[in-house]
Design a protein around this motif. Structure first.
Motif, PDB file in Angstrom:
ATOM      1  N   ASP A 190       0.926  -1.228   0.037  1.00 38.80           N
ATOM      2  CA  ASP A 190      -0.050   0.010  -0.168  1.00 38.80           C
ATOM      3  C   ASP A 190       0.721   1.178  -0.059  1.00 38.80           C
ATOM      4  O   ASP A 190       1.596   1.479   0.774  1.00 38.80           O
ATOM      5  CB  ASP A 190      -1.071  -0.090   1.075  1.00 38.80           C
TER       6      ASP A 190
ATOM      7  N   SER B  53       0.494   5.437   0.493  1.00 39.61           N
ATOM      8  CA  SER B  53      -0.400   6.349   0.779  1.00 39.61           C
ATOM      9  C   SER B  53      -0.379   7.498  -0.366  1.00 39.61           C
ATOM     10  O   SER B  53       0.325   7.705  -1.331  1.00 39.61           O
ATOM     11  CB  SER B  53      -0.147   6.783   2.032  1.00 39.61           C
ATOM     12  N   SER B  54      -1.570   8.389  -0.487  1.00 38.66           N
ATOM     13  CA  SER B  54      -1.786   9.266  -1.217  1.00 38.66           C
ATOM     14  C   SER B  54      -0.832  10.428  -0.875  1.00 38.66           C
ATOM     15  O   SER B  54      -0.431  11.161  -1.887  1.00 38.66           O
ATOM     16  CB  SER B  54      -3.221   9.914  -1.282  1.00 38.66           C
ATOM     17  N   ILE B  55      -0.601  10.601   0.327  1.00 36.94           N
ATOM     18  CA  ILE B  55       0.359  11.635   0.541  1.00 36.94           C
ATOM     19  C   ILE B  55       1.962  11.155   0.025  1.00 36.94           C
ATOM     20  O   ILE B  55       2.495  12.236  -0.482  1.00 36.94           O
ATOM     21  CB  ILE B  55       0.450  11.427   2.405  1.00 36.94           C
ATOM     22  N   GLU B  56       2.256   9.942   0.095  1.00 31.97           N
ATOM     23  CA  GLU B  56       3.573   9.872  -0.602  1.00 31.97           C
ATOM     24  C   GLU B  56       3.654   9.776  -1.958  1.00 31.97           C
ATOM     25  O   GLU B  56       4.411  10.386  -2.611  1.00 31.97           O
ATOM     26  CB  GLU B  56       3.981   8.310  -0.104  1.00 31.97           C
ATOM     27  N   ILE B  57       2.478   9.587  -2.739  1.00 34.22           N
ATOM     28  CA  ILE B  57       2.223   9.792  -4.005  1.00 34.22           C
ATOM     29  C   ILE B  57       2.428  11.201  -4.201  1.00 34.22           C
ATOM     30  O   ILE B  57       3.090  11.540  -5.572  1.00 34.22           O
ATOM     31  CB  ILE B  57       0.963   9.223  -4.465  1.00 34.22           C
ATOM     32  N   SER B  58       1.837  12.008  -3.793  1.00 34.69           N
ATOM     33  CA  SER B  58       1.814  13.511  -3.630  1.00 34.69           C
ATOM     34  C   SER B  58       3.126  14.111  -3.882  1.00 34.69           C
ATOM     35  O   SER B  58       3.293  15.404  -4.436  1.00 34.69           O
ATOM     36  CB  SER B  58       1.034  14.195  -2.811  1.00 34.69           C
TER      37      SER B  58
ATOM     38  N   ASP C 173       4.475  11.315 -10.993  1.00 35.03           N
ATOM     39  CA  ASP C 173       3.723  10.415 -11.196  1.00 35.03           C
ATOM     40  C   ASP C 173       4.067   9.807 -12.690  1.00 35.03           C
ATOM     41  O   ASP C 173       3.404  10.548 -13.336  1.00 35.03           O
ATOM     42  CB  ASP C 173       2.138  10.668 -10.753  1.00 35.03           C
TER      43      ASP C 173
ATOM     44  N   ARG D 241       3.227   6.672 -13.834  1.00 38.61           N
ATOM     45  CA  ARG D 241       2.410   5.318 -13.791  1.00 38.61           C
ATOM     46  C   ARG D 241       1.830   5.139 -15.106  1.00 38.61           C
ATOM     47  O   ARG D 241       1.647   4.043 -15.745  1.00 38.61           O
ATOM     48  CB  ARG D 241       1.520   5.218 -12.544  1.00 38.61           C
TER      49      ARG D 241
ATOM     50  N   ASP E 224       2.156  -0.767  -8.546  1.00 41.06           N
ATOM     51  CA  ASP E 224       2.921   0.346  -8.519  1.00 41.06           C
ATOM     52  C   ASP E 224       4.197   0.419  -7.542  1.00 41.06           C
ATOM     53  O   ASP E 224       3.997  -0.342  -6.603  1.00 41.06           O
ATOM     54  CB  ASP E 224       2.051   1.321  -7.560  1.00 41.06           C
TER      55      ASP E 224
END
Length: 219
Positions: free
Chosen positions: A30, A32-37, A41, A43, A128
């Motif tokens: 998993d 987190s959206s925080i890490e992705i931000s 990106d 992908r 991912d």
């Protein structure tokens, strides 16, 4: 018996301490959206790995994006191990004591627990993964126009072997054939330029043993 002898002679540790294993197992797939931000990106772009047939971990991937008819973004993506192995953590101290992964015939003694080395830090297809990326703007003459180094997240589309890529270069069809042929063209150009500047090729042949299911060498 021979492998055990090698382990003993060089003080190779096949097992990880429980605190190191527990620390590694705390991490999951998993993200987190925080890490992705915090990351670029990537992908959506076609990214893929190329490794030997028997590779168990894939630590680098490549991609190519078209900017215009003469310019492209060549991506080199490396697994972001530092996201999991932080300074002075149990994992960090254990990795420091080992220094490296050790490759023996038919066996690997990893520097990090397999949950990380063969899973979370492996750029497997269709999942991912956190990476560091070098994005190089390059033209058809293999002239580097610009570059960016960044934390990123990728989603590898396919896991290739060297032989599969060679077959594609020699004419076999594949959904990523255009990308592979373009990257190969750039690679040839860069290699030729390097030779013109006087580079020396230290490539040597590698001896590899093929084992049967009982661990005895057959080739």
């Amino acid at each position: 018996t021979e492998l055990k002898s090698v382990h003993y002679t060089y003080k190779l540790k096949n097992e990880f301490p429980i605190n190191v294993t527990n620390e590694a197992n705390n991490f999951t797939n998993d993200i987190s959206s925080i890490e992705i931000s915090k990351r670029k990106d990537l992908r959506s772009i076609n990214t893929f790995t190329i490794d030997p047939d028997d590779a168990k971990d894939f630590d680098d991937a490549i991609s190519i994006q078209k900017v215009n008819e003469n310019e492209f973004i060549l991506g080199i993506h490396i697994a972001d191990v530092s996201h999991f192995v932080t300074e002075d953590s149990c994992l960090d101290k254990e990795a420091l004591s080992r220094g490296t992964s050790v490759y023996l015939v038919g066996e690997v003694i990893p520097m990090l627990p397999e949950h990380l080395s063969n899973d979370l830090c492996s750029l497997k297809p269709n999942i991912d993964r956190l990476t560091f990326s070098v994005l190089v703007k390059i033209n058809l003459n293999s002239e580097i126009l610009d570059y960016e180094i960044c934390k990123s997240i990728i989603h590898s589309k396919k896991r290739f072997t060297y032989n599969q890529v060679l077959e594609i270069i020699n004419g076999v069809d594949d959904e990523l054939k255009d990308d592979i042929l373009l990257i190969n063209k750039i690679a040839i150009e860069l290699r030729n330029k390097r030779k013109e500047k006087g580079s020396t090729d230290f490539d040597t042949s590698e001896t590899k043993f093929i084992l049967d299911e009982t661990g005895r060498p057959v080739e």
